[in-house]
Design a protein around this motif. Structure first.
Motif, mmCIF file in Angstrom:
data_model
loop_
_atom_site.group_PDB
_atom_site.id
_atom_site.type_symbol
_atom_site.label_atom_id
_atom_site.label_comp_id
_atom_site.label_asym_id
_atom_site.label_seq_id
_atom_site.Cartn_x
_atom_site.Cartn_y
_atom_site.Cartn_z
ATOM 1 N N PHE A 1 -5.899 -4.871 -1.365
ATOM 2 C CA PHE A 1 -5.327 -3.867 -2.270
ATOM 3 C C PHE A 1 -6.028 -3.926 -3.631
ATOM 4 O O PHE A 1 -6.423 -2.894 -4.198
ATOM 5 C CB PHE A 1 -3.825 -4.100 -2.427
ATOM 6 C CG PHE A 1 -3.179 -3.264 -3.492
ATOM 7 C CD1 PHE A 1 -2.885 -1.924 -3.269
ATOM 8 C CD2 PHE A 1 -2.863 -3.808 -4.734
ATOM 9 C CE1 PHE A 1 -2.290 -1.146 -4.257
ATOM 10 C CE2 PHE A 1 -2.270 -3.041 -5.725
ATOM 11 C CZ PHE A 1 -1.976 -1.707 -5.479
ATOM 12 N N GLU B 1 -8.228 -0.942 -5.234
ATOM 13 C CA GLU B 1 -7.521 -0.271 -6.326
ATOM 14 C C GLU B 1 -8.461 0.101 -7.467
ATOM 15 O O GLU B 1 -8.234 1.094 -8.170
ATOM 16 C CB GLU B 1 -6.392 -1.180 -6.836
ATOM 17 C CG GLU B 1 -5.493 -0.545 -7.872
ATOM 18 C CD GLU B 1 -4.553 0.523 -7.301
ATOM 19 O OE1 GLU B 1 -3.796 1.120 -8.088
ATOM 20 O OE2 GLU B 1 -4.572 0.738 -6.057
ATOM 21 N N TYR C 1 4.044 -2.815 -6.564
ATOM 22 C CA TYR C 1 3.510 -3.396 -7.801
ATOM 23 C C TYR C 1 3.266 -2.308 -8.845
ATOM 24 O O TYR C 1 3.624 -2.445 -10.015
ATOM 25 C CB TYR C 1 2.217 -4.159 -7.495
ATOM 26 C CG TYR C 1 2.437 -5.289 -6.522
ATOM 27 C CD1 TYR C 1 2.993 -6.490 -6.939
ATOM 28 C CD2 TYR C 1 2.112 -5.151 -5.177
ATOM 29 C CE1 TYR C 1 3.218 -7.526 -6.052
ATOM 30 C CE2 TYR C 1 2.327 -6.184 -4.273
ATOM 31 C CZ TYR C 1 2.878 -7.366 -4.715
ATOM 32 O OH TYR C 1 3.119 -8.382 -3.831
ATOM 33 N N ALA C 2 2.644 -1.207 -8.414
ATOM 34 C CA ALA C 2 2.348 -0.129 -9.354
ATOM 35 C C ALA C 2 3.628 0.483 -9.919
ATOM 36 O O ALA C 2 3.698 0.836 -11.105
ATOM 37 C CB ALA C 2 1.513 0.949 -8.667
ATOM 38 N N LYS C 3 4.671 0.606 -9.103
ATOM 39 C CA LYS C 3 5.925 1.201 -9.555
ATOM 40 C C LYS C 3 6.595 0.358 -10.631
ATOM 41 O O LYS C 3 7.417 0.854 -11.395
ATOM 42 C CB LYS C 3 6.875 1.386 -8.374
ATOM 43 C CG LYS C 3 6.469 2.528 -7.439
ATOM 44 C CD LYS C 3 7.462 2.673 -6.306
ATOM 45 C CE LYS C 3 7.075 3.811 -5.366
ATOM 46 N NZ LYS C 3 8.008 3.950 -4.239
ATOM 47 N N ARG D 1 3.773 0.981 -2.790
ATOM 48 C CA ARG D 1 3.105 0.620 -4.044
ATOM 49 C C ARG D 1 4.084 -0.058 -5.011
ATOM 50 O O ARG D 1 4.227 0.308 -6.180
ATOM 51 C CB ARG D 1 2.452 1.846 -4.691
ATOM 52 C CG ARG D 1 1.305 2.400 -3.851
ATOM 53 C CD ARG D 1 0.633 3.583 -4.535
ATOM 54 N NE ARG D 1 0.074 3.238 -5.827
ATOM 55 C CZ ARG D 1 -1.114 2.657 -6.004
ATOM 56 N NH1 ARG D 1 -1.841 2.346 -4.940
ATOM 57 N NH2 ARG D 1 -1.563 2.397 -7.205
ATOM 58 N N PHE E 1 0.807 -1.220 0.000
ATOM 59 C CA PHE E 1 0.000 0.000 0.000
ATOM 60 C C PHE E 1 0.844 1.277 0.000
ATOM 61 O O PHE E 1 0.509 2.240 -0.688
ATOM 62 C CB PHE E 1 -0.922 0.017 1.228
ATOM 63 C CG PHE E 1 -2.084 -0.919 1.140
ATOM 64 C CD1 PHE E 1 -3.290 -0.503 0.600
ATOM 65 C CD2 PHE E 1 -1.981 -2.218 1.605
ATOM 66 C CE1 PHE E 1 -4.373 -1.367 0.529
ATOM 67 C CE2 PHE E 1 -3.052 -3.083 1.534
ATOM 68 C CZ PHE E 1 -4.250 -2.665 0.997
ATOM 69 N N ASP E 2 1.902 1.289 0.824
ATOM 70 C CA ASP E 2 2.663 2.526 1.006
ATOM 71 C C ASP E 2 3.654 2.747 -0.136
ATOM 72 O O ASP E 2 3.602 3.746 -0.863
ATOM 73 C CB ASP E 2 3.388 2.473 2.355
ATOM 74 C CG ASP E 2 3.906 3.829 2.781
ATOM 75 O OD1 ASP E 2 3.654 4.806 2.060
ATOM 76 O OD2 ASP E 2 4.556 3.923 3.834
#
Length: 828
Positions: free
Chosen positions: A622, A626, A596-598, A594, A591-592
């Motif tokens: 998540f 999301e 996966y998103a990065k 992130r 969450f903090d």
């Protein structure tokens, strides 16, 4: 084991049982009718969720229902056929405080393979106490009674065999199965029955059902004596097991139920037979050598007297037991017998046991050889209490109903007969509903309260609990230490240090501060084993006085601290978890930071996500938050983690299907090593040396990244003990299935993201994906262990499947072999 486990929908109750019991109270019958109609309508809807297994619905204060009418409704989510209404069977006036409850514990006869199996699956308190008994009995029996009770563990809720009238009448001539033969041995049956009845009683007590008085039939009196504190659990287990072993080794005998008064039976039995039990005015049991019992049976049949052989391997409560009396007395004399804290009825006298009898070792020899005066015992109970049969079958309920002239309104059985095709959980909840409608004295505020679902009434809340008891001096001083370390004054005394935000480093500082404050040093293992203020204070007091807590006290404290509180994540989400440090790490990663998103991973509205290795469900949550309308399939093989996962998913309303299985390249059963204090390192391929090396490195990285902690120089003194404690292991058997088998069963056509975190099983997971399913997958994230070039191999493999792949290592994992691999379809 079922090779095709059914996914558990998050719309089921978080206990993973579809059953729900609603307890209703209102001023009139119309209120109850409207409430039941509303609940029936709600339960028939397939999207129904239950906040708890049992809820109280009342038109007024949940604690003030004495003057209200009561009813109950048992439902199975989405199954109208499972609905059952429970209403009072009479209109008798009850005292304002309710009716007291008497526990009745049966003896051998109604025991059966699988007894309590559904309760073991669905109720953690029952499971905990049965496990405790099994562990204690293992040393005495050289076997695990759970194997004898549940030889072929089946899905919870599976029905009993179809009812067989010949078996119920004792006329079945069929052969016993191997499992039945094993359990029917006295040396196994008696300890197993004791364990089931004790666990069931502790479950009832956890729901606020405290018996005013108890009565046991033969072996059942041992359970009553244990709950009354005459015997410790350890002492009772020893006495029951060794007594059963003595009986098993003695000559076999037989027993015969005879429908005649005691006086007439006494005139018939002669020297070879004994009066074994008096169960009613015209219902006795005779015991002795098999030939003599058969001869009496023939004579009675010729005279037209009803008689039936009792299922038994020995002549219990007869002269055939007298050769064992001296040894039973000797065994009892080795135990610390106490006066009873709860009254119970003696089988020997049929009256309330006296302090002198309870503390006399020779009493248990008389109990072994004397007839069971159960009819007198029922009379001694009187008509006031509700009678709750706390064990398998309904034999004692039948005897009690006869003693009360057929009135069954105040007699409740809590387990099914061996031939009844009912679900164990449904039977137990029906019993709870009958206790409610019978106005039993109980802690009804234990269950969540809500407004009665009928027009004109507003929701209410459960009564506010009484103020916390005053702290002892040790507890108060320890509370101050905790407050400074955890930076909070709102610290309950019965919740564990680690559940309130403590971690390993804080535990080290805690040990140092306790040493300075009290002059004693707790081991780190003791901090983990006794983590609440109440438990820890008791450990400190024991070190100060030199009196170690008894095993029974330790077990009780452990049971009290078992409940896992909700934990608030930094983003405000509440979750149930196992370990604060792990939860914080996973939260920061997902969450903090992130992560996966990065790395290019995206979750779009309507996406389908597979979470393989779900743990407590943070990645599942998540994915849910999301994007809108995400459909998730989550897999977690460890039952304790699956329970937490189920609760978290249910409470957040996630659209998920949960599977309590592992994922691999074939369908098979495998051993799973679960580390309760390091759940993220649990594995089908445990390598303790490697995992300890990784954990040492992770701890060192955490220490290097953080600010200097008080007492950091002393951490090394506890480092190895910390590692050992973190790797206390619990083994499980888990079913493994290929991912493609689930994809086919669920009809999944597209998978937008698969997350795989399975501790060294990632290759098997990928090998379980069939060629035709690979094109369905758009993105993939794996945690991989780089043994023998594993990361490079997986990178090449995913690239050959059309993914763009890269691997990286978190700072916290530098120095270990743990990497993350990110794979995205090249055409995205």
């Amino acid at each position: 084991m079922n090779p095709h486990p059914t996914p558990v929908s998050v719309r089921d109750d978080h206990t993973v049982s579809p059953w729900h019991l609603a307890l209703l109270a209102g001023p009139g019958a119309a209120d109850l009718d409207a409430g039941i109609a509303a609940l029936r309508s709600r339960s028939a809807c397939p999207v129904t969720t239950h906040d708890a297994l049992v809820t109280v619905h009342t038109a007024g204060d949940a604690a003030a229902t004495a003057g209200l009418r009561r009813a109950a409704l048992l439902t199975a989510a989405g199954d109208e056929s499972g609905t059952a209404e429970i209403r009072p069977q009479d209109a008798a006036t009850v005292p304002a405080a309710g009716r007291p409850v008497a526990f009745m514990f049966p003896g051998l006869g109604d025991h059966y393979v699988g007894m309590g199996q559904g309760l073991y699956h669905h109720f953690p308190v029952f499971r905990e106490h049965l496990d405790r008994c099994a562990d204690l009995l293992a040393a005495e029996l050289d076997l695990d009674i759970r194997d004898a009770l549940f030889p072929q563990d089946q899905a919870p809720g599976a029905p009993a065999p179809a009812m067989d009238l010949r078996q119920m009448l004792g006329r079945d001539s069929g052969t016993q199965s191997d499992a039945e033969r094993r359990l029917n041995r006295t040396g196994v049956a008696q300890p197993a029955l004791f364990a089931v009845e004790y666990a069931l009683a502790k479950l009832w007590e956890s729901w606020g059902l405290r018996p005013k008085v108890m009565i046991g039939y033969s072996l059942g009196e041992y359970v009553a004596a244990t709950l009354a504190g005459v015997l410790t659990l350890e002492g009772a287990v020893k006495l029951v097991a060794q007594r059963a072993r003595l009986i098993d080794r003695s000559p076999e005998g037989a027993m015969l139920a005879v429908m005649l008064p005691e006086e007439q039976v006494a005139a018939l039995i002669g020297e070879k037979l004994s009066l074994s039990a008096v169960n009613g005015p015209e219902f006795c049991v005779v015991a002795g050598p098999g030939a003599a019992v058969d001869e009496l049976h023939t004579r009675l049949m010729e005279q037209g007297v009803a008689a039936r052989r009792v299922k038994s391997t020995h002549a219990f409560h007869s002269v055939m037991m007298e050769p064992l009396a001296a040894e039973v007395t000797r065994l009892a004399a080795t135990l610390d017998l106490k006066v009873p804290s709860i009254p119970y009825i003696s089988n020997v006298t049929g009256r309330q046991i006296t302090d002198e009898q309870a503390t006399d070792p020779a009493y248990w020899a008389r109990h072994l050889c004397s007839p069971v005066r159960f009819a007198d015992g029922l009379a001694a109970l009187g008509a006031e209490p509700l009678l709750l049969e706390t064990g398998p079958g309904q034999t004692l309920s039948s005897l009690a109903a006869a003693a009360r002239d057929g009135d069954t309104a105040a007699i409740v059985a809590s387990m099914r007969h061996p031939m009844e095709p009912q679900d164990d959980t449904a039977v137990l909840l029906k019993a709870l509903g009958r206790l409610w409608t019978g106005h039993a004295q109980a802690g009804w505020d234990t269950f969540p309260a809500a407004g009665i679902p009928a027009a004109g009434h507003t929701a209410t809340t459960a009564a506010v609990p009484q103020g916390a008891p005053e702290l002892t001096d040790t507890q108060a001083r320890l509370h101050t230490i905790w407050s400074r370390l955890l930076k909070s004054d709102a610290l309950p005394t019965d919740i564990g240090f680690f559940e309130l935000g403590g971690n390993s480093l804080l535990a080290t500082r805690l040990i140092l501060r306790i040493e300075r404050e009290f002059g004693v040093e707790l081991t780190l293992r003791r901090v983990y084993e006794m983590p609440s203020i109440v438990q820890m204070s008791a450990a400190i007091d024991a070190l100060l006085t030199g009196d170690e807590p008894t095993a029974a006290e330790t077990a009780a404290w452990t049971a009290a601290a078992d409940a896992r509180p909700a934990y608030r994540l930094p983003n405000g989400l509440m979750v149930h978890h196992q370990n604060e440090a792990e939860t914080k790490h996973f939260y920061e990663d997902i969450f903090d930071h992130r992560t996966y998103a990065k790395n290019g991973i995206t979750i779009e509205p309507g996406a389908t996500v597979f979470d393989v290795g779900g743990n407590i469900g943070l990645f599942t949550l998540f994915s849910h938050y999301e994007a809108d309308n995400v459909e998730i399939y989550t897999f977690e093989p460890a039952p304790p983690m699956f329970e937490l996962l189920s609760r978290n998913v249910a409470e957040h309303g996630v659209n998920a299907k949960l599977f309590n299985i592992g994922v691999s390249d074939s369908e098979t059963e495998a051993d799973f090593t679960f580390y309760p204090r390091s759940s993220g390192m649990s594995s089908f391929h445990p390598d303790e040396d490697e995992e300890k090396r990784n954990l040492r490195t992770i701890i060192a990285n955490q220490r290097a990244a953080g600010e200097a902690e008080e007492g950091i120089e002393k951490l090394d003194a506890y480092a190895e003990e910390l590692i050992d404690v973190r790797f206390d292991a619990v083994p499980f058997k888990a079913w493994l299935r290929p991912l493609s088998a689930v994809i086919a069963e669920q009809g999944v056509e597209r998978i937008d993201l698969i997350k795989i975190d399975v501790q060294k099983s990632e290759q098997q997971v990928l090998d379980g994906i069939a060629d035709h399913d690979w094109p369905k997958i758009r993105q993939m994230v794996l945690e991989a262990h780089d043994g023998d070039g594993r990361v490079a191999h997986l990178t090449r493999m995913l690239s050959s499947r059309g993914f763009t792949v890269h691997a990286e290592q978190d700072e916290i994992y530098v120095g270990t072999d743990i990497y993350n691999i990110y794979a995205l379809r090249s055409d995205q």
